[in-house]
Design a protein around this motif. Structure first.
Motif, mmCIF file in Angstrom:
data_model
loop_
_atom_site.group_PDB
_atom_site.id
_atom_site.type_symbol
_atom_site.label_atom_id
_atom_site.label_comp_id
_atom_site.label_asym_id
_atom_site.label_seq_id
_atom_site.Cartn_x
_atom_site.Cartn_y
_atom_site.Cartn_z
ATOM 1 N N PRO A 198 0.831 -1.208 0.000
ATOM 2 C CA PRO A 198 0.000 0.000 0.000
ATOM 3 C C PRO A 198 0.862 1.252 0.000
ATOM 4 N N ALA A 199 0.408 2.254 -0.739
ATOM 5 C CA ALA A 199 1.164 3.503 -0.837
ATOM 6 C C ALA A 199 1.176 4.214 0.513
ATOM 7 N N ALA A 200 2.296 4.850 0.809
ATOM 8 C CA ALA A 200 2.391 5.622 2.048
ATOM 9 C C ALA A 200 1.429 6.802 1.978
ATOM 10 N N PRO A 201 0.799 7.166 3.099
ATOM 11 C CA PRO A 201 -0.148 8.284 3.072
ATOM 12 C C PRO A 201 0.547 9.584 2.677
ATOM 13 N N GLY B 242 -3.101 13.525 3.367
ATOM 14 C CA GLY B 242 -3.776 12.420 4.028
ATOM 15 C C GLY B 242 -3.445 12.361 5.512
ATOM 16 N N ARG B 243 -2.173 12.593 5.832
ATOM 17 C CA ARG B 243 -1.769 12.594 7.246
ATOM 18 C C ARG B 243 -2.460 13.723 8.000
ATOM 19 N N LEU B 244 -2.528 14.903 7.378
ATOM 20 C CA LEU B 244 -3.181 16.037 8.029
ATOM 21 C C LEU B 244 -4.673 15.771 8.234
ATOM 22 N N THR C 189 -8.963 14.873 12.111
ATOM 23 C CA THR C 189 -10.074 14.047 12.579
ATOM 24 C C THR C 189 -9.849 13.634 14.031
ATOM 25 N N GLU C 190 -8.628 13.223 14.344
ATOM 26 C CA GLU C 190 -8.299 12.834 15.715
ATOM 27 C C GLU C 190 -8.392 14.029 16.658
ATOM 28 N N LEU C 191 -7.932 15.193 16.192
ATOM 29 C CA LEU C 191 -7.947 16.399 17.029
ATOM 30 C C LEU C 191 -9.375 16.786 17.398
ATOM 31 N N LYS C 192 -10.277 16.666 16.449
ATOM 32 C CA LYS C 192 -11.668 17.051 16.703
ATOM 33 C C LYS C 192 -12.358 16.091 17.661
ATOM 34 N N ARG D 90 1.771 17.483 16.342
ATOM 35 C CA ARG D 90 2.066 16.722 15.121
ATOM 36 C C ARG D 90 1.574 17.480 13.897
ATOM 37 N N ILE D 91 0.459 18.179 14.040
ATOM 38 C CA ILE D 91 -0.046 18.996 12.933
ATOM 39 C C ILE D 91 0.930 20.130 12.630
#
Length: 206
Positions: A42-45, A49-51, A56-59, A73-74
């Motif tokens: 699988p292609a690396a994000p 995509g990482r952002l 999503t996690e931050l919210k 990390r952002i």
């Protein structure tokens, strides 16, 4: 997949060899079959995509410290320009800003946004320097460009909110902080500002 052959060779008493006969091991491909096509990993994000995943996690995160780590990390993603020379100028600009040599910092940041106009953090950093110099109009212009490139930039939105507060536009400041919380619900400073400004505006009958 390895193709296995079992060769049975019988020898006559005279020493003459019989022709070899190949048999296919059960479960193995026949000799004339094409090997299976390997599935690529699988292609690396991508950076975007990482952002997206981090936002999503931050919210969703409701632990303040965990949210701070995600926000960090952002920021790390935002700071990556992809250019060694741009990164170096950003470092020089940061050092000049810390030393309150704002004109020097602006010289570097002017080069950054000229050489890499799609690098949102270059505009945000220049907006910060203009804010520190109380050049609010120029700071807002750079904030606007930052948000065009990255609408979720809670740092730029926080800067906008501070400018609105400094210039007496409390309602606009409140709206900017509310936008911050829609992106980063656990930002304590934004929570405090929303609470304070809401009380002040309520007291003023707005």
């Amino acid at each position: 997949m390895r193709i296995l052959f079992t060769f049975f060779t019988a020898f006559l008493l005279s020493g003459a060899a019989l022709p070899a006969r190949a048999e296919t091991v059960p479960g193995a491909l026949p000799p004339d079959a094409a090997p299976p096509v390997a599935t690529p990993p699988p292609a690396a994000p991508t950076r975007q995509g990482r952002l997206d995943q981090l936002f999503t996690e931050l919210k969703r995160e409701r632990n303040e410290k965990a949210a701070e780590r995600i926000a960090g990390r952002i920021w790390n993603e935002w700071n990556q320009s992809g250019s060694a020379s741009i990164d170096l100028m950003m470092q020089w600009a940061q050092k000049a800003t810390e030393d309150q040599k704002f004109d020097v910092a602006l010289d570097f940041l002017d080069q950054v946004v000229t050489l890499q106009p799609d690098y949102a953090e270059g505009w945000n950093r220049r907006a910060t320097v203009h804010f520190l110099m109380k050049n609010y109009g120029k700071s807002m212009a750079d904030i606007d460009r930052t948000l065009q490139l990255e609408p979720r930039h809670f740092g730029a939105l926080s800067g906008l909110a501070q400018i609105m507060t400094e210039t007496g536009h409390k309602q606009s400041a409140l709206e900017a902080w509310q936008k911050v919380l829609a992106i980063y619900p656990m930002m304590r400073s934004a929570q405090n500002q929303v609470s304070t400004l809401s009380e002040e505006l309520a007291g003023e009958g707005i």
